[in-house]
Design a protein around this motif. Structure first.
Motif, PDB file in Angstrom:
ATOM      1  N   HIS A 158       0.880  -1.188   0.021  1.00  0.00           N
ATOM      2  CA  HIS A 158       0.185  -0.143  -0.036  1.00  0.00           C
ATOM      3  C   HIS A 158       0.747   1.275  -0.023  1.00  0.00           C
ATOM      4  O   HIS A 158       0.563   2.247  -0.592  1.00  0.00           O
ATOM      5  CB  HIS A 158      -1.067  -0.097   1.189  1.00  0.00           C
ATOM      6  N   LEU A 159       2.049   1.102   0.707  1.00  0.00           N
ATOM      7  CA  LEU A 159       2.827   2.287   0.910  1.00  0.00           C
ATOM      8  C   LEU A 159       3.724   2.685  -0.366  1.00  0.00           C
ATOM      9  O   LEU A 159       3.905   3.719  -0.668  1.00  0.00           O
ATOM     10  CB  LEU A 159       3.877   2.053   2.039  1.00  0.00           C
ATOM     11  N   TYR A 160       3.992   1.578  -1.110  1.00  0.00           N
ATOM     12  CA  TYR A 160       4.601   1.659  -2.522  1.00  0.00           C
ATOM     13  C   TYR A 160       3.639   2.339  -3.367  1.00  0.00           C
ATOM     14  O   TYR A 160       3.966   3.351  -3.805  1.00  0.00           O
ATOM     15  CB  TYR A 160       5.023   0.114  -2.908  1.00  0.00           C
ATOM     16  N   GLY A 161       2.603   2.122  -3.324  1.00  0.00           N
ATOM     17  CA  GLY A 161       1.542   2.823  -4.263  1.00  0.00           C
ATOM     18  C   GLY A 161       1.356   4.146  -3.839  1.00  0.00           C
ATOM     19  O   GLY A 161       1.396   5.029  -4.856  1.00  0.00           O
ATOM     20  N   GLU A 162       1.245   4.653  -2.625  1.00  0.00           N
ATOM     21  CA  GLU A 162       1.098   5.904  -2.136  1.00  0.00           C
ATOM     22  C   GLU A 162       2.478   6.913  -2.396  1.00  0.00           C
ATOM     23  O   GLU A 162       2.459   7.919  -3.103  1.00  0.00           O
ATOM     24  CB  GLU A 162       0.889   6.038  -0.507  1.00  0.00           C
ATOM     25  N   LEU A 163       3.600   5.915  -2.349  1.00  0.00           N
ATOM     26  CA  LEU A 163       4.925   6.815  -2.543  1.00  0.00           C
ATOM     27  C   LEU A 163       4.942   7.149  -3.889  1.00  0.00           C
ATOM     28  O   LEU A 163       5.391   8.283  -4.259  1.00  0.00           O
ATOM     29  CB  LEU A 163       5.821   6.019  -2.206  1.00  0.00           C
ATOM     30  N   SER A 164       4.579   6.369  -4.843  1.00  0.00           N
ATOM     31  CA  SER A 164       4.634   6.603  -6.338  1.00  0.00           C
ATOM     32  C   SER A 164       3.658   7.591  -6.787  1.00  0.00           C
ATOM     33  O   SER A 164       3.808   8.287  -7.627  1.00  0.00           O
ATOM     34  CB  SER A 164       4.028   5.386  -7.036  1.00  0.00           C
ATOM     35  N   GLU A 165       2.396   7.551  -5.995  1.00  0.00           N
ATOM     36  CA  GLU A 165       1.341   8.610  -6.337  1.00  0.00           C
ATOM     37  C   GLU A 165       1.680   9.821  -6.034  1.00  0.00           C
ATOM     38  O   GLU A 165       1.356  10.722  -6.766  1.00  0.00           O
ATOM     39  CB  GLU A 165       0.105   7.902  -5.659  1.00  0.00           C
ATOM     40  N   HIS A 166       2.417  10.217  -5.053  1.00  0.00           N
ATOM     41  CA  HIS A 166       3.089  11.293  -4.638  1.00  0.00           C
ATOM     42  C   HIS A 166       4.477  11.809  -4.916  1.00  0.00           C
ATOM     43  O   HIS A 166       5.058  12.727  -4.612  1.00  0.00           O
ATOM     44  CB  HIS A 166       2.935  11.565  -3.102  1.00  0.00           C
ATOM     45  N   ASN A 167       4.803  10.862  -6.034  1.00  0.00           N
ATOM     46  CA  ASN A 167       6.024  11.395  -6.684  1.00  0.00           C
ATOM     47  C   ASN A 167       7.446  11.172  -5.698  1.00  0.00           C
ATOM     48  O   ASN A 167       8.072  12.359  -5.560  1.00  0.00           O
ATOM     49  CB  ASN A 167       6.253  12.493  -7.471  1.00  0.00           C
ATOM     50  N   ALA A 168       7.185  10.471  -4.383  1.00  0.00           N
ATOM     51  CA  ALA A 168       8.155  10.710  -3.291  1.00  0.00           C
ATOM     52  C   ALA A 168       9.420   9.661  -3.314  1.00  0.00           C
ATOM     53  O   ALA A 168      10.156   9.831  -2.260  1.00  0.00           O
ATOM     54  CB  ALA A 168       7.327  10.302  -2.232  1.00  0.00           C
ATOM     55  N   TRP A 169       9.529   8.860  -4.233  1.00  0.00           N
ATOM     56  CA  TRP A 169      10.605   7.915  -4.380  1.00  0.00           C
ATOM     57  C   TRP A 169      12.142   8.626  -4.289  1.00  0.00           C
ATOM     58  O   TRP A 169      12.982   8.244  -3.773  1.00  0.00           O
ATOM     59  CB  TRP A 169      10.630   7.108  -5.387  1.00  0.00           C
ATOM     60  N   GLU A 170      12.079   9.742  -5.167  1.00  0.00           N
ATOM     61  CA  GLU A 170      13.300  10.481  -5.233  1.00  0.00           C
ATOM     62  C   GLU A 170      13.770  11.123  -3.884  1.00  0.00           C
ATOM     63  O   GLU A 170      14.845  11.252  -3.459  1.00  0.00           O
ATOM     64  CB  GLU A 170      13.385  11.334  -6.513  1.00  0.00           C
ATOM     65  N   TYR A 171      12.733  11.828  -3.387  1.00  0.00           N
ATOM     66  CA  TYR A 171      12.680  12.409  -2.188  1.00  0.00           C
ATOM     67  C   TYR A 171      13.112  11.381  -1.132  1.00  0.00           C
ATOM     68  O   TYR A 171      13.964  11.829  -0.306  1.00  0.00           O
ATOM     69  CB  TYR A 171      11.372  12.977  -1.861  1.00  0.00           C
ATOM     70  N   GLU A 172      12.760  10.186  -1.167  1.00  0.00           N
ATOM     71  CA  GLU A 172      12.907   9.057  -0.162  1.00  0.00           C
ATOM     72  C   GLU A 172      14.504   8.912  -0.201  1.00  0.00           C
ATOM     73  O   GLU A 172      15.088   8.633   0.817  1.00  0.00           O
ATOM     74  CB  GLU A 172      12.233   7.885  -0.495  1.00  0.00           C
ATOM     75  N   HIS A 173      14.977   8.779  -1.605  1.00  0.00           N
ATOM     76  CA  HIS A 173      16.343   8.457  -1.783  1.00  0.00           C
ATOM     77  C   HIS A 173      16.837   9.620  -1.206  1.00  0.00           C
ATOM     78  O   HIS A 173      18.271   9.500  -0.600  1.00  0.00           O
ATOM     79  CB  HIS A 173      16.759   8.235  -3.327  1.00  0.00           C
ATOM     80  N   GLN A 174      16.781  10.744  -1.207  1.00  0.00           N
ATOM     81  CA  GLN A 174      17.513  11.808  -0.906  1.00  0.00           C
ATOM     82  C   GLN A 174      17.532  12.135   0.586  1.00  0.00           C
ATOM     83  O   GLN A 174      18.830  12.212   1.192  1.00  0.00           O
ATOM     84  CB  GLN A 174      16.687  13.235  -1.524  1.00  0.00           C
ATOM     85  N   ILE A 175      16.310  11.675   1.331  1.00  0.00           N
ATOM     86  CA  ILE A 175      16.460  11.587   2.860  1.00  0.00           C
ATOM     87  C   ILE A 175      17.403  10.472   3.367  1.00  0.00           C
ATOM     88  O   ILE A 175      17.934  10.800   4.307  1.00  0.00           O
ATOM     89  CB  ILE A 175      15.062  11.732   3.258  1.00  0.00           C
TER      90      ILE A 175
END
Length: 622
Positions: free
Chosen positions: A118-135
C-alpha cells in the motif's frame, strides 16, 4: 541581486556590555557568506539574531515573511521525549510522513507486506521515491540509522548531526550554520561541501575550517570590535585585505596614542575654567582614551609554555588489542614512538580513535598487549568533550587550582594570574564567572590548562572546534615549534596537512594502518589507486604490477614551491622592466646605464638559485 535578509541598526550585548551597536548587514540570494572574528566577538549571537531566535536590544531584522530560514545551533535543543523519527519528519509534509511510515516499517524484522505494498503505491502516487532516496542519503551520511531511537540517548555529536540532517532535508531559502563541520568526519565534510555548493543556495555560516570556508563561501564578513567589514572573495583575499586594514589601523592607533599623551598632560593640569571649550576637550579626551583602549585590547594569544625534558624512551605499544562485545576496535597494533613524531589520527566516527588515545594515556587498560611509558613522558591531553568546569567558579580560581606559578619556554616563571592575560583573559574576565565565557573562550581556557602541565607528549583531540581562526593560527605556530611528540585528531584538513608527517588510520574492524605522509597525500594515493583499478582490470593477461610508492611534495615543500614560483615571477618581471628601461636610456648617460646593468646582473644572480630549487621541487611532482 535581491536581498533576502538584512540587519538594520542592530545592537545587542550581555551582562551590561555591548557586543555590537548600530550594525548593518545584508545577505543576497545566492550569496555564501562566512562570518569570522575572534572568540567572544558576538558571531553566534549575530547568527541567532538573523535566524530570529530572539529579538535584538536595538535595531531590527528585515525579511520577507515567506522566506524560510534554517538554523543550525552550536548546541541544538530538541523537544522532550522525541524520537529521531518524530524530529526528522514534519507533520505538515505528506511526502515526509509517507517516507517515515515506509522507513519505520522496513526497520521491522517482519514487516506487514500488505501495508508495505500500500505504501509503495502511495509513494509512487505522490512522486516521493526520489525524495525518499535523498532523505535516506542524508541520514546515512550523518550516521543516523535507527529512527525509533530516543534523542535523549544520543551523544552531543550525534545530536549535532541530527540537527544538520533535519536542516538539509528541509532545504530552506537561507541556511544559517554555526560550526557545521563540528562532529563530522572528513568524508562527510567533503560531501557536505558539494551539497552546499550545488545550485544557488544562500548561506551564512561560522566555521573555523579554512578548507571548508574556501570551498563553500564566496564572501567573508568580519566582525571586529563591534564593526562589520565585508570582503568579496576567498579566505586568502580576506587575509590580504585584513592585513592592509590592520596596518592602517596601527598607524591611526599610534597617532591617537601620541595625541593621548599630550591630552593626558593637559588633563593632569586640571583646567579650572569649566568653559564649553574645555568641557568639549575633556569629552574628546575620554572618547580618544576609549578608542585607544579598545585597540590595545585586541591582542593575540601567546602560547610559549615550557616543555618537560624528554628521555630516549617515550612510549611503546606492543601487540595492543581491544574490543567491546563483538565489535573489534584494535587488533594487534604495535608502535614505538620516537622524538619529534607528528602523527595525525584519522578514521570515520566510531572506528576507535578515542579508544586508542585512552590506551596511550593509560586511561584504559587494553585487553591484550603492553603499554610501556617512558619515565620522563608527560602527557598533555586536550579532550574533545572539554573540561567539566564549574560554571559558578571564577576563571582565575580554575587556573590556580593547578599551580600558583608556571614555567615559560624562555625560562621565566610567571604567576597563575599573569598566564590568563597571555591567553587573552583580561583581569575583568579572570575574576568573572565561567558561565559568562563564550564557547570558544571555554575551549581556550581548556587549552591553557593542558599546556600548563608542561607536556612533552601532546594529544589534541579536535582542538579546532569552536576556536576562532586567529587563535588557530597561533596554535599552529606553537605546534610547528613544539619539539615533543604530537598526536592530532582533527576533521580540519588544513591543520592535519600542516602538522602531521604520518597517519594512524583507523580502518574499522580493528585494523590500524600506518601511512607515511599527510592527509592530502593519503587521499591522493587513494584516488590514484582508484583510477588505476579499471586499467588493471583490462590487463588481465598481463603480470600483476608491482606497487611503487609515488613520491609527492610534503605540505611544506608545496608551500615552498609556490613561494619560489612567486619570487621567480617577481624577479623576471623586474628584469624585463629594467631591460626595457636600458633600451630607452640615452647612450651618453653612462652612469645610468651602468647602474641599471648592475641591478639586472644582481637580479639574475638572485634568480639562479631560485631556478635550481624550482627544478629540484618540480622533479618530485613528476
Amino acid at each position: 541581486m535581491s536581498t533576502l535578509i538584512a540587519a538594520e541598526g542592530l545592537g545587542h550585548g550581555y551582562h551590561q556590555e555591548w557586543l555590537f551597536k548600530n550594525l548593518t548587514l545584508g545577505i543576497n540570494a545566492g550569496q555564501r557568506v562566512a562570518l569570522v572574528g575572534i572568540n567572544g566577538a558576538g558571531k553566534s549571537t549575530l547568527l541567532k539574531l538573523l535566524a530570529e531566535r530572539f529579538e535584538p536590544l536595538e535595531g531590527k531584522i528585515v525579511k520577507n515573511k515567506s522566506v524560510k530560514i534554517g538554523f543550525l545551533d552550536q548546541e541544538p535543543v530538541f523537544p522532550e521525549g522525541y524520537s529521531i523519527s518524530d524530529f526528522i519528519f514534519s507533520m505538515d509534509n505528506k511526502q515526509q510522513q509517507l517516507i517515515r511510515e515506509y522507513e519505520e516499517l522496513i526497520e521491522q524484522e517482519h514487516p506487514n507486506e500488505e501495508k508495505l505494498n500500500h505504501l509503495y503505491g502511495e509513494l509512487s502516487e505522490h512522486n516521493a521515491w526520489e525524495y525518499e532516496h535523498q532523505i535516506k542519503t542524508i541520514l546515512s551520511r550523518m550516521g543516523i540509522n535507527h529512527l525509533q531511537q530516543k534523542i535523549n540517548t544520543l551523544s552531543g555529536g550525534q545530536k549535532k548531526r541530527l540537527a544538520l540532517a533535519k536542516l538539509l532535508i528541509e532545504d530552506p531559502e537561507i541556511y544559517v550554520l554555526d560550526e557545521p563541520t563540528n562532529h563530522l568526519d572528513i568524508d562527510t565534510i567533503e560531501w557536505l561541501e558539494k551539497l552546499l555548493t550545488t545550485g544557488s543556495k544562500t548561506i551564512l555560516l561560522v566555521t573555523h575550517d579554512r578548507y571548508f570556508l574556501d570551498n563553500v563561501c564566496n564572501t567573508i564578513v568580519e566582525l571586529d570590535r563591534g564593526k562589520i567589514f565585508n570582503y568579496n572573495g576567498n579566505y586568502a583575499y580576506f587575509l590580504e585585505k585584513k592585513a592592509e586594514r590592520e596596518a592602517a589601523d596601527e598607524s591611526t592607533f599610534q597617532k591617537n596614542k601620541n595625541l593621548l599623551k599630550k591630552e593626558l598632560e593637559w588633563m593632569r593640569r586640571m583646567p579650572a575654567a569649566r568653559t564649553t571649550k574645555s568641557r568639549s576637550r575633556i569629552d574628546a579626551f575620554y572618547d580618544l582614551e576609549e578608542k585607544t583602549k579598545q585597540r590595545s585590547d585586541n591582542k593575540q594569544v601567546t602560547l610559549n609554555v615550557k616543555m618537560s625534558r624528554q628521555g630516549s624512551k617515550i612510549l611503546e605499544l606492543e601487540h595492543i588489542a581491544q574490543s567491546f562485545g563483538d565489535k573489534k576496535i584494535i587488533n594487534d597494533f604495535s608502535y614505538t614512538f620516537k622524538k619529534g613524531d607528528r602523527i595525525g589520527l584519522a578514521g570515520k566516527n566510531g572506528t576507535g580513535k578515542s579508544t586508542l588515545l585512552n590506551i596511550i594515556t593509560n586511561h584504559l587498560q587494553p585487553e591484550k598487549g603492553k603499554v610501556d611509558v617512558g619515565e620522563t613522558t608527560v602527557y598533555g591531553y586536550y579532550k574533545q568533550g572539554g573540561l567539566a568546569f564549574n560554571e559558578k567558579e571564577r576563571v582565575i580560581d580554575i587556573v590556580k587550582s593547578d599551580a600558583e606559578y608556571i614555567k615559560m619556554a624562555d625560562g621565566q616563571t610567571i604567576s597563575a594570574s599573569a598566564l590568563p592575560t597571555l591567553f587573552l583573559f583580561p583581569p575583568k574576565k579572570q575574576h568573572g564567572l565561567v558561565e559568562k565565557l563564550s564557547g570558544g573562550e571555554k575551549k581556550r581556557l581548556h587549552l591553557m590548562k593542558v599546556l600548563m602541565q608542561n607536556p612533552n607528549f601532546l594529544i589534541l583531540d579536535e582542538p579546532t572546534n569552536d576556536l576562532d581562526i586567529d587563535t588557530l593560527n597561533v596554535l599552529e605556530e606553537f605546534l610547528e615549534n613544539f619539539p615533543g611528540v604530537l598526536i592530532l585528531v582533527s576533521h580540519d584538513r588544513y591543520l592535519l596537512d600542516k602538522m602531521s608527517e604520518q597517519l594512524f588510520i583507523m580502518e574499522g574492524d580493528g585494523e590500524v594502518t600506518i601511512y607515511n605522509g599527510n592527509y592530502s597525500e593519503h587521499r591522493l594515493s587513494l584516488e590514484t589507486a582508484k583510477d588505476a583499478a579499471p586499467k588493471k582490470a583490462k590487463q588481465e593477461s598481463a603480470p600483476a604490477p608491482v606497487a611503487v610508492a609515488v613520491k609527492k611534495l610534503s605540505f611544506k615543500e608545496q608551500k615552498e614551491l609556490e613561494d619560489v614560483e612567486q619570487a621567480m615571477a617577481t624577479k623576471e618581471s623586474k628584469i624585463a622592466e629594467l631591460t626595457k628601461t636600458l633600451d630607452e636610456i640615452d647612450s651618453a648617460d653612462y652612469l645610468k646605464i651602468q647602474e641599471v646593468s648592475q641591478t639586472i646582473e644582481k637580479l639574475n644572480e638572485e634568480l639562479n638559485p631560485l631556478m635550481e630549487r624550482w627544478i629540484e621541487l618540480s622533479e618530485k611532482t613528476n
